[in-house]
Write a protein that holds these residues in place. Sequence first.
Motif, mmCIF file in Angstrom:
data_model
loop_
_atom_site.group_PDB
_atom_site.id
_atom_site.type_symbol
_atom_site.label_atom_id
_atom_site.label_comp_id
_atom_site.label_asym_id
_atom_site.label_seq_id
_atom_site.Cartn_x
_atom_site.Cartn_y
_atom_site.Cartn_z
ATOM 1 N N ALA A 1 -43.047 33.704 24.962
ATOM 2 C CA ALA A 1 -41.587 33.726 24.886
ATOM 3 C C ALA A 1 -41.116 34.337 23.568
ATOM 4 C CB ALA A 1 -41.032 32.315 25.043
ATOM 5 N N LEU A 2 -41.810 34.010 22.480
ATOM 6 C CA LEU A 2 -41.483 34.605 21.187
ATOM 7 C C LEU A 2 -41.699 36.118 21.211
ATOM 8 C CD1 LEU A 2 -43.072 31.965 18.790
ATOM 9 C CD2 LEU A 2 -40.644 32.567 18.873
ATOM 10 N N THR A 3 -42.753 36.554 21.894
ATOM 11 C CA THR A 3 -43.036 37.986 21.994
ATOM 12 C C THR A 3 -41.954 38.704 22.796
ATOM 13 O OG1 THR A 3 -45.424 37.542 21.891
ATOM 14 C CG2 THR A 3 -44.731 39.696 22.731
ATOM 15 N N LEU A 4 -41.533 38.100 23.899
ATOM 16 C CA LEU A 4 -40.460 38.692 24.698
ATOM 17 C C LEU A 4 -39.190 38.831 23.871
ATOM 18 C CD1 LEU A 4 -39.202 39.634 27.393
ATOM 19 C CD2 LEU A 4 -38.757 37.214 27.904
ATOM 20 N N TYR A 5 -38.856 37.777 23.138
ATOM 21 C CA TYR A 5 -37.654 37.808 22.306
ATOM 22 C C TYR A 5 -37.784 38.894 21.235
ATOM 23 C CZ TYR A 5 -33.479 35.778 20.133
ATOM 24 O OH TYR A 5 -32.211 35.577 19.656
ATOM 25 N N ALA A 6 -38.977 39.016 20.661
ATOM 26 C CA ALA A 6 -39.201 40.024 19.625
ATOM 27 C C ALA A 6 -39.055 41.439 20.175
ATOM 28 C CB ALA A 6 -40.592 39.845 19.012
ATOM 29 N N VAL A 7 -39.550 41.656 21.379
ATOM 30 C CA VAL A 7 -39.445 42.988 21.991
ATOM 31 C C VAL A 7 -37.984 43.371 22.198
ATOM 32 C CG1 VAL A 7 -39.900 44.309 24.102
ATOM 33 C CG2 VAL A 7 -41.721 42.931 23.074
ATOM 34 N N ILE A 8 -37.178 42.430 22.691
ATOM 35 C CA ILE A 8 -35.756 42.704 22.901
ATOM 36 C C ILE A 8 -35.060 42.935 21.562
ATOM 37 C CG2 ILE A 8 -33.591 41.806 23.817
ATOM 38 C CD1 ILE A 8 -35.667 42.557 25.938
ATOM 39 N N SER A 9 -35.388 42.126 20.573
ATOM 40 C CA SER A 9 -34.786 42.285 19.248
ATOM 41 C C SER A 9 -35.155 43.632 18.635
ATOM 42 C CB SER A 9 -35.237 41.155 18.316
ATOM 43 O OG SER A 9 -34.831 39.895 18.812
ATOM 44 N N ALA A 10 -36.429 44.014 18.779
ATOM 45 C CA ALA A 10 -36.865 45.304 18.253
ATOM 46 C C ALA A 10 -36.179 46.453 18.981
ATOM 47 C CB ALA A 10 -38.388 45.430 18.373
ATOM 48 N N ALA A 11 -36.005 46.300 20.298
ATOM 49 C CA ALA A 11 -35.311 47.334 21.067
ATOM 50 C C ALA A 11 -33.871 47.490 20.582
ATOM 51 C CB ALA A 11 -35.335 46.980 22.554
ATOM 52 N N MET A 12 -33.246 46.373 20.240
ATOM 53 C CA MET A 12 -31.887 46.434 19.715
ATOM 54 C C MET A 12 -31.862 47.176 18.378
ATOM 55 S SD MET A 12 -29.195 43.293 19.092
ATOM 56 C CE MET A 12 -29.876 42.449 20.531
ATOM 57 N N ALA A 13 -32.839 46.901 17.524
ATOM 58 C CA ALA A 13 -32.928 47.598 16.242
ATOM 59 C C ALA A 13 -33.153 49.092 16.447
ATOM 60 C CB ALA A 13 -34.049 46.999 15.391
ATOM 61 N N VAL A 14 -33.922 49.451 17.479
ATOM 62 C CA VAL A 14 -34.147 50.868 17.785
ATOM 63 C C VAL A 14 -32.836 51.553 18.154
ATOM 64 C CG1 VAL A 14 -35.198 52.460 19.440
ATOM 65 C CG2 VAL A 14 -36.568 50.613 18.457
ATOM 66 N N THR A 15 -31.988 50.857 18.923
ATOM 67 C CA THR A 15 -30.712 51.465 19.308
ATOM 68 C C THR A 15 -29.817 51.674 18.089
ATOM 69 O OG1 THR A 15 -29.626 49.329 19.797
ATOM 70 C CG2 THR A 15 -30.829 50.409 21.595
ATOM 71 N N TRP A 16 -29.874 50.749 17.127
ATOM 72 C CA TRP A 16 -29.127 50.958 15.879
ATOM 73 C C TRP A 16 -29.677 52.177 15.141
ATOM 74 C CZ3 TRP A 16 -24.605 49.110 14.764
ATOM 75 C CH2 TRP A 16 -24.203 47.842 15.196
ATOM 76 N N LEU A 17 -31.005 52.304 15.108
ATOM 77 C CA LEU A 17 -31.629 53.444 14.437
ATOM 78 C C LEU A 17 -31.196 54.757 15.080
ATOM 79 C CD1 LEU A 17 -33.640 54.578 12.381
ATOM 80 C CD2 LEU A 17 -35.463 54.175 14.052
ATOM 81 N N VAL A 18 -31.179 54.783 16.404
ATOM 82 C CA VAL A 18 -30.752 55.989 17.120
ATOM 83 C C VAL A 18 -29.286 56.313 16.810
ATOM 84 C CG1 VAL A 18 -30.307 56.962 19.412
ATOM 85 C CG2 VAL A 18 -32.453 55.737 18.964
ATOM 86 N N MET A 19 -28.443 55.275 16.800
ATOM 87 C CA MET A 19 -27.020 55.500 16.534
ATOM 88 C C MET A 19 -26.792 55.998 15.112
ATOM 89 S SD MET A 19 -23.767 52.922 17.059
ATOM 90 C CE MET A 19 -24.037 52.859 18.833
ATOM 91 N N PHE A 20 -27.467 55.388 14.135
ATOM 92 C CA PHE A 20 -27.320 55.822 12.749
ATOM 93 C C PHE A 20 -27.805 57.262 12.580
ATOM 94 C CE2 PHE A 20 -27.809 51.145 11.294
ATOM 95 C CZ PHE A 20 -26.445 50.941 11.450
ATOM 96 N N THR A 21 -28.902 57.595 13.244
ATOM 97 C CA THR A 21 -29.428 58.963 13.174
ATOM 98 C C THR A 21 -28.451 59.951 13.789
ATOM 99 O OG1 THR A 21 -31.718 58.147 13.291
ATOM 100 C CG2 THR A 21 -31.347 60.463 13.838
ATOM 101 N N TYR A 22 -27.854 59.557 14.904
ATOM 102 C CA TYR A 22 -26.892 60.441 15.572
ATOM 103 C C TYR A 22 -25.678 60.698 14.679
ATOM 104 C CZ TYR A 22 -24.124 62.498 19.309
ATOM 105 O OH TYR A 22 -23.369 63.372 20.072
ATOM 106 N N LEU A 23 -25.173 59.643 14.049
ATOM 107 C CA LEU A 23 -24.005 59.809 13.179
ATOM 108 C C LEU A 23 -24.350 60.601 11.926
ATOM 109 C CD1 LEU A 23 -22.470 56.243 13.571
ATOM 110 C CD2 LEU A 23 -21.498 58.399 14.397
ATOM 111 N N HIS A 24 -25.572 60.449 11.451
ATOM 112 C CA HIS A 24 -26.011 61.239 10.297
ATOM 113 C C HIS A 24 -26.026 62.733 10.629
ATOM 114 C CE1 HIS A 24 -29.384 63.043 7.833
ATOM 115 N NE2 HIS A 24 -28.529 62.649 6.912
ATOM 116 N N ARG A 25 -26.355 63.046 11.878
ATOM 117 C CA ARG A 25 -26.439 64.444 12.297
ATOM 118 C C ARG A 25 -25.114 64.996 12.828
ATOM 119 N NH1 ARG A 25 -32.277 64.231 15.530
ATOM 120 N NH2 ARG A 25 -33.575 63.836 13.667
ATOM 121 N N HIS A 26 -24.122 64.131 13.004
ATOM 122 C CA HIS A 26 -22.815 64.562 13.523
ATOM 123 C C HIS A 26 -21.704 64.022 12.612
ATOM 124 C CE1 HIS A 26 -25.534 64.839 16.974
ATOM 125 N NE2 HIS A 26 -24.725 65.767 17.448
ATOM 126 N N PRO A 27 -21.655 64.489 11.379
ATOM 127 C CA PRO A 27 -20.672 63.972 10.418
ATOM 128 C C PRO A 27 -19.220 64.265 10.802
ATOM 129 C CG PRO A 27 -21.770 65.920 9.545
ATOM 130 C CD PRO A 27 -22.516 65.530 10.787
#
Length: 216
Positions: free
Chosen positions: A121-147
């Motif tokens: 259960a902890l692993t499942l929660y971690a995977v979802i949490s990490a996936a959420m962090a990945v989406t933040w990373l993608v969004m920050f990268t997109y905004l960095h490239r589209h000022p």
Amino acid sequence: MTSPAPRILAESTRVEAFSDGVLAIAITLLVLDLRPGDHAGHVGHDLLTQWPTYLAYVASFLYIGVVWVNHHALFTRIVSVDSGLLWCNLALLLSASVLPFPTAELAFAMQHGTHGDKVSALTLYAVISAAMAVTWLVMFTYLHRHPHLLRADVTAAFFRAERLRAAAGISVAFLPVLIGLSSPLTALAVMVATPIFYAVTADGLKRSRAANAAGD
């Protein structure tokens, strides 16, 4: 053929309103894991034995709450949106909206499961949490490239720095799993504390450092 110009939204209110609705529903669904007592004459005992469920609820409530705070802080820096940013935002909402599922699994495992169930259960929660962090990373990268989507006083360099915060979230998400191998309940307590970092740095790493320096 030139690409279409980004559609301007007054303070991005339409995107924020939709996102607020999704996050509000997700955070409300968490309460469904809290159960009343099952046995007459043992209500107090039944409520006390659910304490792992309460911790899981608090952890996820804080997590989604911090997502909401960070999302608001993000969109105060944006003056227009395009289709790419909308898809990035939807990916973030997808990962946030599914959080009640691993929360329910975690609450059940901590209260009724074996050690292996708790780690799973902890692993499942971690995977979802990490996936959420990945989406933040993608969004920050997109905004960095589209000022051109940003306010005039916000530089693309701000989001380059924010990518470090998102990248840290990917690895930190699995810290409770490592702790849970020996002590699942300690891991659950760590999960409750983890969102504090993202709450403190909602205005960005650089601003948080500057505020700390001013306070010294």
